[in-house]
Design an enzyme around this catalytic site. Structure first.
Site, PDB file in Angstrom:
ATOM      1  N   HIS A   1      22.160   4.299   1.557  1.00 28.74           N
ATOM      2  CA  HIS A   1      21.648   5.598   2.374  1.00 28.74           C
ATOM      3  C   HIS A   1      23.128   6.039   2.525  1.00 28.74           C
ATOM      4  CE1 HIS A   1      20.126   9.572   2.368  1.00 28.74           C
ATOM      5  NE2 HIS A   1      19.366   9.608   1.698  1.00 28.74           N
TER       6      HIS A   1
ATOM      7  N   ARG B   1      25.350   8.886  -5.052  1.00 29.30           N
ATOM      8  CA  ARG B   1      24.870   7.671  -3.181  1.00 29.30           C
ATOM      9  C   ARG B   1      25.789   6.711  -3.163  1.00 29.30           C
ATOM     10  NH1 ARG B   1      18.663   7.586  -2.044  1.00 29.30           N
ATOM     11  NH2 ARG B   1      18.951   9.899  -1.677  1.00 29.30           N
TER      12      ARG B   1
ATOM     13  N   SER C   1      13.086   7.348  -7.410  1.00 33.20           N
ATOM     14  CA  SER C   1      12.281   6.517  -7.132  1.00 33.20           C
ATOM     15  C   SER C   1      10.617   6.147  -6.720  1.00 33.20           C
ATOM     16  CB  SER C   1      12.510   5.271  -5.865  1.00 33.20           C
ATOM     17  OG  SER C   1      12.534   6.531  -4.427  1.00 33.20           O
TER      18      SER C   1
ATOM     19  N   GLU D   1      19.307  17.261  -5.130  1.00 31.18           N
ATOM     20  CA  GLU D   1      20.303  16.075  -4.850  1.00 31.18           C
ATOM     21  C   GLU D   1      21.341  15.452  -5.141  1.00 31.18           C
ATOM     22  OE1 GLU D   1      17.023  13.879  -3.219  1.00 31.18           O
ATOM     23  OE2 GLU D   1      15.594  14.645  -2.183  1.00 31.18           O
TER      24      GLU D   1
ATOM     25  N   ARG E   1      20.530   3.710  -7.771  1.00 30.43           N
ATOM     26  CA  ARG E   1      19.436   4.733  -8.304  1.00 30.43           C
ATOM     27  C   ARG E   1      19.629   6.305  -8.163  1.00 30.43           C
ATOM     28  NH1 ARG E   1      15.451   7.006  -4.511  1.00 30.43           N
ATOM     29  NH2 ARG E   1      17.005   5.640  -2.974  1.00 30.43           N
TER      30      ARG E   1
ATOM     31  N   ASP F   1       9.041  -9.254   0.586  1.00 31.02           N
ATOM     32  CA  ASP F   1       8.146 -10.233   0.330  1.00 31.02           C
ATOM     33  C   ASP F   1       7.619 -10.524  -1.058  1.00 31.02           C
ATOM     34  OD1 ASP F   1       8.121  -9.976   3.779  1.00 31.02           O
ATOM     35  OD2 ASP F   1       6.002  -9.125   3.433  1.00 31.02           O
TER      36      ASP F   1
ATOM     37  N   SER G   1       1.040  -1.577  -0.391  1.00 34.40           N
ATOM     38  CA  SER G   1      -0.069  -0.133   0.227  1.00 34.40           C
ATOM     39  C   SER G   1       1.060   1.607  -0.232  1.00 34.40           C
ATOM     40  CB  SER G   1      -0.479  -0.032   0.823  1.00 34.40           C
ATOM     41  OG  SER G   1      -0.698  -0.315   2.660  1.00 34.40           O
TER      42      SER G   1
ATOM     43  N   HIS H   1      19.416   1.022   2.002  1.00 37.03           N
ATOM     44  CA  HIS H   1      17.897   1.850   1.989  1.00 37.03           C
ATOM     45  C   HIS H   1      17.089   1.680   0.646  1.00 37.03           C
ATOM     46  CE1 HIS H   1      16.116   6.021   1.599  1.00 37.03           C
ATOM     47  NE2 HIS H   1      16.643   5.983   0.337  1.00 37.03           N
TER      48      HIS H   1
HETATM   49  C1  SIN Z   1      16.747  11.186   0.450  1.00 33.58           C
HETATM   50  O1  SIN Z   1      15.994  12.173   1.418  1.00 33.58           O
HETATM   51  O2  SIN Z   1      18.140  11.086   0.969  1.00 33.58           O
HETATM   52  C2  SIN Z   1      16.042   9.828   0.118  1.00 33.58           C
HETATM   53  C3  SIN Z   1      15.210  10.038  -1.079  1.00 33.58           C
HETATM   54  C4  SIN Z   1      15.539   9.255  -1.770  1.00 33.58           C
HETATM   55  O3  SIN Z   1      15.869   7.860  -1.216  1.00 33.58           O
HETATM   56  O4  SIN Z   1      15.229   9.158  -3.592  1.00 33.58           O
END
Ligand code: SIN
Length: 532
Positions: A238, A284, A385, A113, A380, A217, A12, A345
């Site tokens: 992360h 990342r 995502s 980011e 990623r 799962d 969900s 993460h």
């Molecule tokens: C974050 O806020 O650093 C996570 C963002 C993400 O994993 O896309």
């Protein structure tokens, strides 16, 4: 007991809910979710959702950033399709009631980011996922064709091969056996279309910023049913989760670095310039490995993320959740740096699907983190995502509606769950012990830096635990802890197998035995598929 619906959605979060909202006008939808409806990874997402939304930005730039972050393993066609679907996906979310943050000019505020060359992340302060989950759950709850089954955990998929007890090619999914956790009863959910949207598998690792539900799962069930699973070695760590004994790996959003925070050693010196030209905004995988290296060479328990260069009022307004949470642990982020460490993460691999979210079992879809679409490649790009979740929710819905043209045909008969002579277990300690052993083993042997020796050791341990689980599984009544344990063991094994197969380092998979990227032999996915 038996339930039937046109569409069975397992999970969900953003992907499952947006799929449900798209198909609900055309049939009945059951949403099975193993805790309360909002206990999802989506609900914890802080940063935001990436989409081209400003004049300075372009689809080409977003595609290029995604390909670069993914270490050129992503499927360019899929990346283009997802990126170009971004503005419509955002419009859908807004139509369902999501309220994104706006700036002083009343335009959507775009943040940045790691790995993004432009500001293109729409957000709701630092609680984007919570806002999306709120709006989508509210919209779904209002829909007369959608029924939620909370505290119900899917145990296994039901396929034609399973009910005929013989090989069927191609196999077809008919629904799932689902444990009603409170009433301790396994229910047969029959469905014309089954959608796995169970999120990721961070709980396979000892330290993770994922919620407790992230036990892989969907990927484990799909594998057991015979679907192909791909790229499981690419578990994203992360770089910055709060380092505090009581904090349970609370995420410090990458948007904090996007807005100017700097990573520093314990003596206050910044270090990211030594690792990448984008410094603190490098992709990342690079930042997580840099932190891991800094901690190892200095013997430090953590590094520090410093945002004190920004005005205190700005920090409190832009990052209210992070500010309050850290303050609760005695850290005032407007005045002192935040102690941080990497944690598991995001699973970039998953159930291999086509551009509509279809697995290689008919009528079985996988969307969101459960799937491997080709978007993320070997790593990623931040905030891609949530975007993938909405885009594939929509595409899977479109394809599902094409597939159920014979809606009037009866549901095939399905045998009810057979619990044999299973009794209630008086050895719950075995389940708890195995959980712990797998998670430690994965953290120590299959983490940010890997080696063949450690991977082989991990595989041996996991296979031993799996044998124990198999005995336990048939002797005792099924419980949600046992279902999750079996799933994390299955996922752990797949991660190790894929990691052993890939004889190079790329993106999130770094091994000291093959430290270089090998584009000649390894610019391709790894796959695992159960042999019956
Ligand atoms: C974050 O806020 O650093 C996570 C963002 C993400 O994993 O896309």
């Amino acid at each position: 007991m038996k339930q039937t619906s046109d569409f069975l959605v397992i999970g969900s979060g953003i992907a499952g809910l947006s799929y449900a909202l798209k198909v609900a006008a055309h049939g009945t939808v059951s949403i099975v979710t193993k805790r309360e409806v909002s206990e999802t990874a989506t609900n914890l997402a802080q940063g935001g959702i990436a989409s081209v939304f400003s004049e300075e930005d372009s689809f080409e730039a977003h595609v290029e950033d995604t390909m670069k972050a993914g270490a050129w393993l992503s499927d360019t066609g899929i990346v283009k399709m997802v990126v170009e679907s971004g503005p419509q996906a955002i419009t859908d979310l807004i139509d369902w009631g999501v309220k994104f943050s706006r700036n002083e000019a009343n335009e959507y505020d775009l943040t940045r980011e790691g790995g993004h060359s432009q500001r293109r992340i729409l957000h709701a302060k630092d609680m984007t996922g919570q806002e999306i989950e709120r709006a989508l759950v509210a919209a779904a709850e209002k829909h007369p064709n959608i029924t939620f089954y909370e505290h119900h955990i899917a145990v296994d998929l039901i396929t034609e091969a399973k009910i005929k007890h013989r090989r069927v090619k191609p196999d077809r999914c008919l629904g799932a056996y689902v444990l009603d956790i409170e009433n301790k009863e396994v229910i047969t959910f029959g469905a014309r279309i089954t959608v796995l949207a169970t999120g990721g598998a961070g709980k396979v690792y000892l330290y993770t910023c994922n919620p407790d539900v992230a036990t892989g799962d969907g990927v484990a069930m799909a594998y057991r049913a015979g679907a192909t699973v791909a790229n499981m070695e690419f578990m994203q760590f992360h770089p910055t989760t709060l380092y505090h004994p009581l904090a349970k790996s609370f995420l410090i959003s990458e948007a904090v670095r996007g807005e100017g925070a700097i990573l520093k050693r314990s003596d206050g010196t910044p270090f990211m310039a030594q690792y990448h030209e984008l410094k603190d905004l490098a992709p990342r995988d690079i930042v997580a490995r840099a932190i891991d290296n800094e901690m190892k060479i200095r013997g430090d328990d953590c590094v520090f993320l410093d945002i004190t260069n920004k005005d205190a009022a700005y920090i409190k307004d832009r990052f209210p959740n992070i500010y309050e949470t850290c303050l609760g642990y005695g850290i005032d982020i407007t005045r002192e740096p935040i102690p941080v460490v990497p944690a598991a993460h995001y699973l970039c691999g998953g159930v291999a699907v086509d551009s509509w979210g279809q697995s290689d079992i008919e009528n079985l879809f996988a969307i969101g983190e459960t799937s491997c679409t080709g978007l993320h490649g070997a790593n990623r790009l931040a905030s891609n995502s949530l975007l993938e979740g909405v885009v594939y929710g929509d595409r899977a819905a479109q394809k599902s509606l094409e597939l159920i043209t014979d809606k009037q045909s009866p549901f095939p008969p399905i045998e009810p769950w057979d619990s044999g002579n299973a009794t209630d277990s008086d050895e719950e300690v075995v389940v708890a012990h195995n959980w712990d052993e797998i998670r430690r083993c994965m953290w120590n042997y299959v983490g940010i830096v890997r080696s063949n020796k450690r991977l082989v050791r991990a595989l041996r341990r996991i296979q031993m635990i799996q044998e124990e689980i198999a005995d336990y599984y048939w002797d005792f009544t099924v419980t949600s802890d046992l279902v999750e344990l079996r799933n994390i063991a299955t996922v752990a094994e797949m991660i190790v197998r894929c990691a052993l197969e890939r004889k190079e380092s790329r993106g999130l998979h770094y091994t000291i035995d093959y430290p270089e990227t090998d584009n000649i032999h390894w610019k391709k996915s790894t796959t695992v598929c159960k042999v019956f």
